[in-house]
Design a protein around this motif. Structure first.
Motif, PDB file in Angstrom:
ATOM      1  N   GLY A   1      -7.450   0.623  -9.285  1.00 32.11           N
ATOM      2  CA  GLY A   1      -8.272  -0.345  -8.573  1.00 32.11           C
ATOM      3  C   GLY A   1      -8.586  -1.482  -9.077  1.00 32.11           C
ATOM      4  N   ASP A   2      -7.294  -2.075  -9.983  1.00 31.85           N
ATOM      5  CA  ASP A   2      -7.386  -3.211 -11.132  1.00 31.85           C
ATOM      6  C   ASP A   2      -7.659  -4.441 -10.069  1.00 31.85           C
ATOM      7  OD1 ASP A   2      -4.590  -2.620 -10.131  1.00 31.85           O
ATOM      8  OD2 ASP A   2      -4.233  -4.517 -11.228  1.00 31.85           O
ATOM      9  N   TRP A   3      -7.445  -4.402  -8.602  1.00 31.31           N
ATOM     10  CA  TRP A   3      -7.559  -5.568  -7.966  1.00 31.31           C
ATOM     11  C   TRP A   3      -9.027  -5.782  -7.621  1.00 31.31           C
ATOM     12  CZ3 TRP A   3      -5.913  -0.980  -6.367  1.00 31.31           C
ATOM     13  CH2 TRP A   3      -6.461  -0.231  -5.455  1.00 31.31           C
ATOM     14  N   ARG A   4     -10.051  -5.077  -8.075  1.00 36.56           N
ATOM     15  CA  ARG A   4     -11.323  -5.329  -7.977  1.00 36.56           C
ATOM     16  C   ARG A   4     -11.929  -5.885  -9.280  1.00 36.56           C
ATOM     17  NH1 ARG A   4     -11.265  -0.033  -5.693  1.00 36.56           N
ATOM     18  NH2 ARG A   4     -11.073  -0.183  -3.340  1.00 36.56           N
TER      19      ARG A   4
ATOM     20  N   VAL B   1     -14.432  -3.799 -11.367  1.00 43.28           N
ATOM     21  CA  VAL B   1     -14.101  -2.438 -12.162  1.00 43.28           C
ATOM     22  C   VAL B   1     -14.405  -2.879 -13.696  1.00 43.28           C
ATOM     23  CG1 VAL B   1     -12.386  -0.958 -13.036  1.00 43.28           C
ATOM     24  CG2 VAL B   1     -12.436  -1.587 -10.352  1.00 43.28           C
TER      25      VAL B   1
ATOM     26  N   TRP C   1       0.680  -1.225  -0.062  1.00 46.76           N
ATOM     27  CA  TRP C   1      -0.012   0.000  -0.014  1.00 46.76           C
ATOM     28  C   TRP C   1       0.793   1.301   0.010  1.00 46.76           C
ATOM     29  CZ3 TRP C   1      -1.714  -3.820   3.572  1.00 46.76           C
ATOM     30  CH2 TRP C   1      -2.664  -4.481   3.164  1.00 46.76           C
TER      31      TRP C   1
END
Length: 474
Positions: free
Chosen positions: A161-164, A167, A137
């Motif tokens: 926010g590509d870990w979600r 999206v 982070w």
């Protein structure tokens, strides 16, 4: 109780919040943004992943891109073969702790042990030392700056926010395209097996990344690992030390504006947007000048007067290491521009009665080989005024103009140069389509190519299904 809360506040402020704010806001002891003209740095956190990291490596290879992987030690320990592949394919590997846990939640000694353990895993797999660290982070604590003296902390300019997974590919692509700019350090994730992430979110990232890299390649961008981005940035910073300040930039802008007005008032003709000369027809004034081909240039003879494009001259001066280097570049420009002048004036009535092509300059070394005769200006007010004008121009346009005027004062003498039109046409009056200057543009032509068909990234479910059948080996 109030005192306890106060001490907790002080501890968190100095151990966690303040170091994080200082590093993120001011870039203290960290690298987070590059200075580049055509380069973008791709970085990937949380891997390696047995499903998505191989697909990512294939995609990077397709676009001849180099990236930086900040690996989590516990994942790297399970898949040393992926670390080895990253290294063999020219990528850079950094540390992202042994477990994906914030440095704020661990003691300094624990952070140090996590980093050392991951360091050893990477070194055992690749045989190379590790030079970069990205805290999970991007959160650093007070002791990270002192405990990580051998590691460069790398943050980022953009994350998406590509870990979600929710999206989605389209929205992720739109977000990434907004950051298709040189010097960017992009943070993406090739593994979703961490707290707060979705396991198959990297599938969307891979599709969005291919759109991003395809468009970036069309625009002439290169995708480089963090070592190259830092080197490019350091070089740009070093070059910027010699850049003119605000006041001098204003003076240069005013000078170049005056040049444009001069061209307009005296109706100078351009030889093209990239040519070093502008020209006009005028009369020669002065003593008879004997040219090397045996002809004479007399007072009031019509001549084509050459005028340097001082905007281009300024760019050359900014880029040249010395007056000799500048002279070499100028000779090359003259060599390419003279045939273009011949092509432009050929057959035009206003140029039929001219006797010579003529100019005055302090940059005259080597022009004899092009057919020019070089001669001193006669002593007098015109010589003095020309000398003052050209030296002032050099001082304004050259970033080191003042020092170079002191060092080379005796060499910086304006001289007149002339070439008879007979010699000019003999040397440069052939078919302009055959001239060598046109071949220089050949290397700039773009090659048409059809991009290969995109593939949908393999998911963890696909991976597990194929693996059960023996069709895929992680």
């Amino acid at each position: 109780m109030e005192n306890i809360l106060l001490w907790v506040f002080y501890f968190l402020t100095f151990y966690a919040f303040l170091p994080g704010i200082v590093s993120r806001t001011f870039g203290f002891r960290v690298f987070k943004k590059g200075r580049a003209k055509n380069e973008i740095s791709l970085t990937f956190d949380d891997g390696p992943d047995p499903v998505y990291t191989p697909q990512l490596l294939d995609l990077l290879k397709k676009y001849n891109a180099k990236a930086t992987f900040f690996v989590v030690g516990v994942h790297a320990e399970r898949h040393p073969e992926l670390l080895k592949r990253m290294h063999e394919e020219g990528h850079v590997i950094g540390i992202h702790n042994y477990v994906h846990k914030s440095n704020w939640l661990m003691r300094p000694a624990t952070v140090k042990k996590q980093i050392q353990k991951t360091y050893d895993i990477i070194k055992d797999a690749t045989g190379e030392r590790v030079h970069y660290y990205r805290p999970p982070w991007g959160i650093v604590n007070l002791f990270d700056f002192s405990n990580l003296g051998y590691l460069q902390i790398i943050l980022w300019t953009s994350l998406f926010g590509d870990w979600r997974k929710r999206v989605g590919v389209r929205r992720l692509t739109v977000r990434m395209m907004k950051k298709l700019k040189p010097g960017q350090v992009l943070l993406l994730h090739d593994c979703g097996d961490t707290f707060g992430a979705d396991l198959d979110a990297p599938a969307n990232m891979l599709q969005a990344l291919e759109h991003y890299m395809e468009e970036g390649t069309k625009r002439g961008y290169r995708f480089v690992h963090i070592t190259e981005m830092i080197a490019i940035t350091d070089k740009q910073k070093e070059a910027a030390k010699g850049q003119p300040g605000f006041l001098k930039r204003g003076v240069i802008a005013a000078w170049l504006a005056w040049e444009k007005l001069f061209h307009l008032v005296f109706r100078l003709e351009s030889i093209g947007s990239d040519a070093i000369f502008h020209i006009r027809v005028t009369e020669y004034h002065g003593q008879t000048m004997k040219l090397d081909d045996g002809r004479d240039l007399h007072d009031k003879d019509k001549v084509i007067e050459l005028h340097l494009d001082n905007g281009k001259l300024h760019r050359f001066m900014m880029e040249s290491r010395s007056l000799m280097h500048l002279a070499i570049r100028m000779i090359r420009e003259v060599e390419s521009t003279l045939p273009r002048i011949a092509a432009q004036i050929s057959g035009r009535k206003e140029y039929q009665d001219v006797r010579a092509i003529y100019g005055i300059s302090m940059i005259h070394r080597g022009v004899e080989k092009f057919g020019f005769t070089v001669s001193d200006l006669p002593k007098g007010w015109f010589d003095r005024m020309t000398r003052i004008y050209l030296r002032l121009m050099l001082r304004v346009l050259n970033p080191a103009g003042k020092s170079r005027l002191k060092e080379h004062r005796e060499k910086l003498k304006p001289r007149k140069m002339a070439m008879s039109m007979e010699t000019f046409w003999q040397r440069y009056g052939g078919d302009p389509s055959e001239q060598a200057w046109q071949s220089a543009a050949a290397g700039l032509e773009e090659k048409d190519g059809n991009p290969s068909t995109r593939t949908t990234p393999l998911s963890h479910n696909d991976f597990e299904g194929h693996n059960a059948a023996g069709g895929v080996t992680p």
